[in-house]
Design a protein around this motif. Structure first.
Motif, PDB file in Angstrom:
ATOM      1  N   PRO A   7       0.813  -1.223   0.000  1.00 24.08           N
ATOM      2  CA  PRO A   7       0.000   0.000   0.000  1.00 24.08           C
ATOM      3  C   PRO A   7       0.847   1.274   0.000  1.00 24.08           C
ATOM      4  CG  PRO A   7      -0.894  -1.598   1.552  1.00 24.08           C
ATOM      5  CD  PRO A   7       0.432  -2.143   1.085  1.00 24.08           C
ATOM      6  N   THR A   8       1.892   1.277   0.798  1.00 21.69           N
ATOM      7  CA  THR A   8       2.759   2.455   0.873  1.00 21.69           C
ATOM      8  C   THR A   8       3.383   2.787  -0.483  1.00 21.69           C
ATOM      9  OG1 THR A   8       3.270   1.970   3.186  1.00 21.69           O
ATOM     10  CG2 THR A   8       4.810   3.393   1.996  1.00 21.69           C
ATOM     11  N   VAL A   9       3.871   1.774  -1.159  1.00 23.61           N
ATOM     12  CA  VAL A   9       4.520   2.016  -2.456  1.00 23.61           C
ATOM     13  C   VAL A   9       3.482   2.390  -3.515  1.00 23.61           C
ATOM     14  CG1 VAL A   9       5.886   0.950  -4.308  1.00 23.61           C
ATOM     15  CG2 VAL A   9       6.534   0.597  -1.924  1.00 23.61           C
ATOM     16  N   LEU A  10       2.285   1.831  -3.418  1.00 31.34           N
ATOM     17  CA  LEU A  10       1.232   2.215  -4.365  1.00 31.34           C
ATOM     18  C   LEU A  10       0.916   3.702  -4.236  1.00 31.34           C
ATOM     19  CD1 LEU A  10      -1.176  -0.865  -4.232  1.00 31.34           C
ATOM     20  CD2 LEU A  10       0.009  -0.006  -6.250  1.00 31.34           C
ATOM     21  N   ALA A  15      17.353   7.880  -0.795  1.00 31.29           N
ATOM     22  CA  ALA A  15      17.538   7.317   0.544  1.00 31.29           C
ATOM     23  C   ALA A  15      16.516   7.900   1.518  1.00 31.29           C
ATOM     24  CB  ALA A  15      18.963   7.568   1.031  1.00 31.29           C
ATOM     25  N   GLU A  16      16.331   9.213   1.435  1.00 27.44           N
ATOM     26  CA  GLU A  16      15.358   9.859   2.337  1.00 27.44           C
ATOM     27  C   GLU A  16      13.955   9.309   2.095  1.00 27.44           C
ATOM     28  OE1 GLU A  16      18.870  11.951   2.076  1.00 27.44           O
ATOM     29  OE2 GLU A  16      17.463  11.810   0.390  1.00 27.44           O
ATOM     30  N   GLN A  17      13.653   9.141   0.832  1.00 26.44           N
ATOM     31  CA  GLN A  17      12.313   8.659   0.525  1.00 26.44           C
ATOM     32  C   GLN A  17      12.108   7.221   0.992  1.00 26.44           C
ATOM     33  OE1 GLN A  17      12.443   9.809  -3.659  1.00 26.44           O
ATOM     34  NE2 GLN A  17      10.803  11.289  -3.314  1.00 26.44           N
ATOM     35  N   TYR A  18      13.135   6.382   0.844  1.00 27.76           N
ATOM     36  CA  TYR A  18      13.013   5.013   1.360  1.00 27.76           C
ATOM     37  C   TYR A  18      12.773   5.053   2.866  1.00 27.76           C
ATOM     38  CZ  TYR A  18      14.082   1.833  -2.563  1.00 27.76           C
ATOM     39  OH  TYR A  18      14.023   1.080  -3.720  1.00 27.76           O
ATOM     40  N   ALA A  19      13.502   5.935   3.554  1.00 29.73           N
ATOM     41  CA  ALA A  19      13.318   6.033   5.008  1.00 29.73           C
ATOM     42  C   ALA A  19      11.868   6.408   5.326  1.00 29.73           C
ATOM     43  CB  ALA A  19      14.285   7.047   5.595  1.00 29.73           C
ATOM     44  N   GLN A  20      11.332   7.366   4.553  1.00 33.75           N
ATOM     45  CA  GLN A  20       9.931   7.759   4.770  1.00 33.75           C
ATOM     46  C   GLN A  20       8.982   6.604   4.465  1.00 33.75           C
ATOM     47  OE1 GLN A  20       9.579  11.098   2.153  1.00 33.75           O
ATOM     48  NE2 GLN A  20      10.787  12.428   3.483  1.00 33.75           N
ATOM     49  N   LEU A  21       9.275   5.885   3.395  1.00 32.19           N
ATOM     50  CA  LEU A  21       8.405   4.758   3.030  1.00 32.19           C
ATOM     51  C   LEU A  21       8.402   3.712   4.137  1.00 32.19           C
ATOM     52  CD1 LEU A  21       9.316   4.427  -0.771  1.00 32.19           C
ATOM     53  CD2 LEU A  21       7.151   5.213   0.194  1.00 32.19           C
ATOM     54  N   TYR A  22       9.570   3.425   4.708  1.00 31.70           N
ATOM     55  CA  TYR A  22       9.613   2.455   5.803  1.00 31.70           C
ATOM     56  C   TYR A  22       8.806   2.964   6.996  1.00 31.70           C
ATOM     57  CZ  TYR A  22      13.048  -0.892   3.955  1.00 31.70           C
ATOM     58  OH  TYR A  22      13.691  -1.882   3.243  1.00 31.70           O
ATOM     59  N   GLU A  23       8.948   4.265   7.292  1.00 27.17           N
ATOM     60  CA  GLU A  23       8.153   4.866   8.375  1.00 27.17           C
ATOM     61  C   GLU A  23       6.667   4.626   8.142  1.00 27.17           C
ATOM     62  OE1 GLU A  23      10.372   7.319  11.301  1.00 27.17           O
ATOM     63  OE2 GLU A  23       8.235   6.830  11.081  1.00 27.17           O
ATOM     64  N   GLN A  24       6.247   4.951   6.928  1.00 23.55           N
ATOM     65  CA  GLN A  24       4.824   4.811   6.620  1.00 23.55           C
ATOM     66  C   GLN A  24       4.373   3.362   6.693  1.00 23.55           C
ATOM     67  OE1 GLN A  24       4.487   6.695   2.763  1.00 23.55           O
ATOM     68  NE2 GLN A  24       5.456   8.537   3.578  1.00 23.55           N
TER      69      GLN A  24
END
Lengths: 375, 375
Positions: free
Chosen positions: A286-289, A364-373
């Motif tokens: 869902p996060t990546v979608l 990298a920042e965006q991956y970190a945010q995606l993991y957070e979400q």
């Protein structure tokens, strides 16, 4: 019985295990190494398959496949392959057994070590050949029985994806009867793995319209039948449809995968978490979608159609709701992933082969945010 | 450049003709017979392709392919193949040149006559092998560059379909630039051939979900781009999409075809009418869509989605309207087919290979009615 003749000759139907012996003969394999895991053995599936083999063919069996295939276990199996003078590999199990067996077949012909074949480091040229491989999936699933790659956790802790056409198995024997006893949670997790493959393959920007078509058909079947397969595991048609969705997802991901997989692989390499690949995909999807929504608006129209959703439906919400309906947790935190782990996960996601197939490459920042979400 | 790696290695993009020389080398073909027709030569396409070949490779050229490939012309080309010591075939043209070239490759290795290989008479076992074939389509099209079959009018007047995996070309070079000059009416007719392949393959009852997926993607592309390709033949994207739809239609029809094709073939064998296969398909398609509607209601839902039609839309009407919009006639009568001819057409339709793939098999009476309706 339906035979799907693509790069893998795929026998697909209830009862297909009877095709193992004739196919071994056709491929000229007289002493296969049978690669499986203790769960498959315990479920009685190993005996069922062995019973189909000719009198006198007593293949050596490696049943030490771990939850995620490791270099260490691969080398153990390779030693047995060599000691027994094997001339091919039969994989019976989920993605782990299939990827481990495919890796044994690779090393047996092309030599060690596995890291040498890393496609991101020009490894393809070192692949001289692969011993004949026949795969019998017992989950639906990774689709590794027809797929172009293997994913192995190396001794150094990295999760390496080796993708090469030579790794496509010669034969797949897809017998949904082998999945009738798959428990609900495993059905849910592996089913969402198949669905994720279909979605990520379709969204990958590389040009391969036939693969797009296969992805959408797999998504159509998987989305419609996963709830029934989870709730009524004895339903033969639901099991057939899920196995087809799984095979199609893997046929499609010749195009590449995406951020769901790069993020999943980074978590999945951690032995302390022992997180299931399919569950990880389901939770991260869902996060990546949401992340890809703007860039992939046109493709989302076709995804909604395949999933039978209304024109304006939110794909991420639909997936999250489906996860809940089939008993999957709602976030990575439930699997033991913590905020503190995120900085260590990010570089692995960035380095993963799947990162290079994603339509919008997270920084990298965006991956970190995606993991957070996704927590 | 996109390379679609299925049973045929397909190089697909504007400018793909540059891949002919390297692929000839890879296949080990040093003296190909180039099979084409006078129209292709006259359009300058032959010279364009010959210019890509290595200095010194002056392949013999057979340009006598008729509008529908005949046994007679095939044997002429075969004689040239043998006289020139050829070791492979390059087909440049529409379905006729490709089917004729594939047939030469078949006869060159498996011997004559063609009728021996009739799959409805156990002919598959006589196919020992096929010389290497590379196809460059100049229409979009029959998709013969990736297809499992050939259709040849035998000396005895029968239109014979030989379908066998060995007839799948090793290499396809799909260069939409070769179709930029295709005139509007030919664009319309060959485009509807591609669309018919996608539809009939999808409706065929044999089980092959990946092929279903490919069929729907081909239909999605073909339906959306055929009007533009007809009205603006210089539009490179429209030409690319139509060629992809054509290739996908043929990938899909490994499943089989249906009554549109059995009826088309019966008319197409008549030399007095000289009717184009694609035009015949377009004109007959609405009638057969009505005939199959009740039995295929579920599948029609997915067809409508692929074509972007509303939920309750009448497929037959949509096709008839599209035929009119692209300048095709509205019935077989416009091509010279008369009511008096029908009794003679029906047995040929019943005997055609495509008859055996149709979801609802018309009886002789029903075929006669279908021809009446299609007039």
């Amino acid at each position: 019985m339906p035979i799907l003749s693509y790069l893998t000759t795929t026998h697909f139907d209830h009862g297909a295990i009877k095709m193992l012996a004739p196919e071994l003969k056709r491929l000229g394999v007289s002493r296969p190494l049978l690669v499986t895991d203790k769960g498959v053995r315990g479920a009685g599936l190993l005996d069922r398959v062995l019973a189909t083999l000719p009198e006198g063919m007593a293949p050596p069996v490696f049943d030490g496949t771990p939850g995620n295939p490791t270099e260490r276990a691969t080398l153990e199996a390779l030693a047995l392959y060599r000691a027994e003078g094997c001339d091919g590999v039969v994989c019976l199990g989920g993605g782990s057994s299939m990827d481990l067996g495919k890796s044994v077949a690779l090393l047996a012909v092309s030599g060690e070590p596995l890291a040498r074949f890393d496609p991101l480091k020009g490894g393809a040229k070192h692949i001289r050949g692969v011993a004949p491989v026949i795969c019998l999936p017992t989950t639906s699933g990774t689709g590794s029985e027809v797929s172009v790659g293997v994913v192995i956790v190396l001794d150094d802790g990295r999760k390496l994806t080796i993708a090469n056409p030579m790794l496509i198995p010669k034969v797949a024997i897809c017998d949904p009867e082998l999945t009738l006893g798959l428990p609900p949670l495993m059905t849910a997790a592996t089913g969402m793995d198949a669905i994720t493959h279909c979605i990520e393959a379709f969204l990958a920007p590389s040009v391969n319209p036939p693969a797009d078509g296969v992805a959408l058909d797999g998504l159509y079947r998987g989305w419609r039948h996963i709830e029934r397969a989870v709730a009524h595991g004895e339903d033969r048609d639901a099991r057939w449809q899920m196995m087809m969705a799984s095979t199609e997802g893997a046929l499609a991901f010749i195009k590449g995968l995406g951020a769901v997989h790069s993020m999943s692989h980074a978590v999945g390499r951690r032995e302390d978490l022992r997180a299931h690949h399919g569950t990880l995909n389901a939770l991260i999807l869902p996060t990546v979608l949401r992340f890809n929504a703007a860039a992939c608006a046109d493709k989302y129209v076709r995804l909604r159609q395949a999933m039978g959703l209304d024109a304006g439906a939110d794909l991420a919400d639909a997936v999250a709701a489906r996860n809940a309906a089939i008993g999957l947790p709602s976030g990575l935190a439930a699997l033991g992933v913590t905020r503190e782990m995120i900085p260590e996960l990010v570089p692995y996601a960035l380095a993963d082969l799947a990162h290079f197939g994603t339509p919008v490459k997270p920084t990298a920042e965006q991956y970190a945010q995606l993991y957070e979400q996704a927590l």
